[in-house]
Scaffold this active site. Structure first.
Site, PDB file in Angstrom:
ATOM      1  N   CYS A  98      -2.789  -2.802  -3.842  1.00 53.04           N
ATOM      2  CA  CYS A  98      -3.560  -2.619  -3.354  1.00 53.04           C
ATOM      3  C   CYS A  98      -4.628  -2.148  -3.959  1.00 53.04           C
ATOM      4  O   CYS A  98      -4.479  -0.693  -4.932  1.00 53.04           O
ATOM      5  CB  CYS A  98      -3.434  -1.864  -1.940  1.00 53.04           C
ATOM      6  SG  CYS A  98      -5.346  -1.384  -1.056  1.00 53.04           S
ATOM      7  N   CYS A 104      -5.923   1.785  -2.100  1.00 53.85           N
ATOM      8  CA  CYS A 104      -5.377   2.845  -2.217  1.00 53.85           C
ATOM      9  C   CYS A 104      -4.277   3.147  -3.494  1.00 53.85           C
ATOM     10  O   CYS A 104      -4.208   3.904  -4.141  1.00 53.85           O
ATOM     11  CB  CYS A 104      -4.079   2.967  -0.744  1.00 53.85           C
ATOM     12  SG  CYS A 104      -2.996   2.532  -1.035  1.00 53.85           S
ATOM     13  N   CYS A 139       0.282  -1.684  -0.180  1.00 55.19           N
ATOM     14  CA  CYS A 139      -0.091  -0.426   0.110  1.00 55.19           C
ATOM     15  C   CYS A 139       0.653   1.426   0.144  1.00 55.19           C
ATOM     16  O   CYS A 139       2.154   0.994   0.718  1.00 55.19           O
ATOM     17  CB  CYS A 139      -0.601   0.108   1.344  1.00 55.19           C
ATOM     18  SG  CYS A 139      -1.837  -1.378   1.281  1.00 55.19           S
ATOM     19  N   ASP A 191      22.304  36.335 -15.506  1.00 53.23           N
ATOM     20  CA  ASP A 191      20.905  36.043 -15.906  1.00 53.23           C
ATOM     21  C   ASP A 191      20.760  38.105 -14.729  1.00 53.23           C
ATOM     22  O   ASP A 191      21.075  37.904 -14.193  1.00 53.23           O
ATOM     23  CB  ASP A 191      19.274  35.617 -15.313  1.00 53.23           C
ATOM     24  CG  ASP A 191      18.443  36.323 -15.529  1.00 53.23           C
ATOM     25  OD1 ASP A 191      17.913  35.868 -17.006  1.00 53.23           O
ATOM     26  OD2 ASP A 191      17.467  36.466 -14.484  1.00 53.23           O
ATOM     27  N   ARG A 230      -7.792   0.063   7.595  1.00 49.85           N
ATOM     28  CA  ARG A 230      -6.817   0.034   9.003  1.00 49.85           C
ATOM     29  C   ARG A 230      -5.994  -0.576   9.033  1.00 49.85           C
ATOM     30  O   ARG A 230      -5.093  -0.606   8.700  1.00 49.85           O
ATOM     31  CB  ARG A 230      -8.388  -0.848   9.476  1.00 49.85           C
ATOM     32  CG  ARG A 230      -7.770  -1.148  11.203  1.00 49.85           C
ATOM     33  CD  ARG A 230      -8.196  -1.578  11.646  1.00 49.85           C
ATOM     34  NE  ARG A 230      -7.997  -2.228  13.254  1.00 49.85           N
ATOM     35  CZ  ARG A 230      -8.304  -2.731  13.756  1.00 49.85           C
ATOM     36  NH1 ARG A 230      -9.749  -3.906  13.425  1.00 49.85           N
ATOM     37  NH2 ARG A 230      -8.003  -3.060  15.203  1.00 49.85           N
TER      38      ARG A 230
END
Length: 486
Positions: free
Chosen positions: A65, A68, A34, A441, A41
């Site tokens: 997963c 997710c 995940c 610059d 949980r």
């Protein structure tokens, strides 16, 4: 790179979005891995192990997963603390639709295939092929869940030329067939309008200063090619023989950009388009590391506090931006953009989009091979520089392939009319090199000056030493401090 288990544990329990994509949590009891922000949980610490990449987790036998969705995680920071050779290899692998053999990849990097395999094993824990397969399978999953594209087309878009091979790799990683994933995700798949061919979502780690990005790109939008209107950036494109228009908007609630693509049926190079847009908006920047380094300078720290979502605006195409950087030598942003628009109108190909509006494509080097650039507002010297740069791109003296900042600057400044400022500016914006720094610059020298006096280029270089390897971000902050762009 070693993972700190204590840090990972705290991050996953807090569902801290700053760590999204930095590591993955694999659950031994379920065989699933995940993102740190997974809404499920949290498992017990004794039941988890941590991996730095999705490829490493998949290679260890864990499957992604479905809640997710690791396929949607932001990319690992592009300039992490892994081997430079591995970084270059990953960049090359992600820049082409089809896979490269390890032997060919090693040859392009100037190392042996055995050494390259060893580097991947040491730094990523997996082989180059495993990285390629996992990243492409994750991208395919995203298309299966978020679009209505046919499975065969998704296989092609993800880099697989064989449907059989795609099905085999996908099932090995997800333990489901693409058809099963399509059926499971049908009820949650985002709907598109009748004119939208496909919609992509580009996740990022917050914060992201979308307004600052739009302001920067909007001031340089190329007529007929790009447009910033309200909160939306759009541009024409051509990839994989398909011409179309993309529109990019911000979904801050979900920390993602929404990309709507309007174009012909057939291939659109979606994987490459995804990679280009992530670079254009610098979505994989290691913001925390950048801030840690740049906060050591009081001037930059003050600007960072005002702009916490700092990003380095990139470019859609390196060649396009190189020509625009050459045009921008010693003239204003507005003037350079106007002249670039004239080049597009004269030499760019046009097409009519789905709404009936005429669009233009920025001309390629091949299209500009015979261009003289006369009567568009350039001096003879600048026209000569442009012609020489186009010729050098075509004959290989100039290459936008992966290389070091030093090698790029040496290559570019060898051409007449291209100095250090131009080389570094192309590297900074066109090639997304985070340590590029155009020290001469005018805006940078003004921002670093004091008592009404501009700083000298040597002084700017000396001060910027403490900003390495993020000098390009320092330059952006200095320009922002002037409240007027470059």
């Amino acid at each position: 790179m070693k993972i700190d288990a204590a840090v990972c544990s705290s991050a996953r329990l807090a569902r801290d979005r700053r760590f999204d994509g930095r590591f993955y949590t694999a659950v031994k009891t379920t065989g699933i891995f995940c993102r740190p922000i997974c809404p499920a949980r949290p498992p017990l610490e004794r039941n988890v192990t941590y991996f730095e990449t999705a490829a490493e987790a998949a290679n260890a036998g864990f499957r992604p997963c479905l809640r997710c969705r690791p396929d949607s995680a932001p990319g690992s920071p592009a300039w992490g603390l892994v081997s430079t050779t591995v970084q270059r290899a990953l960049k090359l692998m992600r820049s082409e639709r089809e896979p490269q053999s390890v032997e060919r990849l090693a040859e392009r990097l100037g190392v042996s295939s055995r050494y390259l395999r060893r580097l991947f094993s040491e730094h990523l824990g997996v082989s180059p092929l495993a990285v390629w397969q996992t990243e492409r399978a994750l991208f395919a999953f995203r298309l299966l869940r978020d679009t209505d594209l046919p499975i065969a087309e998704i296989a092609y878009e993800s880099g697989f030329n064989s449907l059989r091979r795609f099905n085999g790799v996908f099932k090995q990683i997800y333990q489901r067939t693409p058809s099963e994933v399509r059926r499971e995700g049908h009820s949650v798949r985002a709907e598109t309008t009748s004119t939208t061919r496909v919609r992509l979502y580009l996740d990022y780690r917050p914060p992201l200063d979308w307004q600052q990005l739009l302001a920067f790109l909007g001031a340089r939008a190329l007529a007929g090619v790009e447009q910033v209107e309200g909160e939306v950036y759009s541009r024409s494109f051509e990839l994989d023989a398909c011409r179309g228009v993309m529109q990019v908007s911000h979904d801050p609630e979900r920390n993602r950009l929404v990309v709507e693509i309007f174009g012909q049926e057939g291939g659109t190079g979606l994987y490459l388009l995804n990679q280009r847009l992530r670079r254009l908006f610098d979505l994989d920047a290691d913001i925390e590391e950048i801030q840690t380094v740049l906060n050591e300078d009081p001037l930059l720290a003050d600007q960072l506090a005002k702009n916490p979502g700092l990003r380095l605006p990139g470019a859609w195409d390196p060649f396009e931006y190189a020509l625009r950087a050459i045009l921008g030598q010693q003239i204003s942003v507005a003037a350079a953009t106007t002249i670039a628009g004239r080049i597009v109108a004269r030499y760019g190909e046009s097409f009519v989009d789905d709404s009936g509006k005429e669009r233009f494509l920025f001309p390629t080097a091949e299209h500009l091979a015979e261009a003289d650039f006369a009567d568009i507002g350039l001096t003879r010297a600048r026209m000569k520089t442009l012609r020489e740069f186009v010729a050098a791109t075509l004959d290989g003296r100039v290459s936008f392939a992966d290389q070091s900042l030093e090698d790029w600057c040496t290559q570019a400044t060898a051409l007449p009319g291209i100095g250090d400022w131009t080389a570094h500016y192309i590297a900074m914006r066109g090639l997304s090199m985070p340590d590029a720094f155009p020290a001469s610059d005018l805006g940078i020298l003004q921002a670093l000056g004091s008592d009404g006096e501009k700083a000298k280029p040597k002084e700017a270089l000396a001060r910027a030493e403490q900003w390495r390897p993020w000098r390009a971000y320092g330059a952006i902050l200095l320009w922002q401090s002037l409240k007027s762009g470059e």
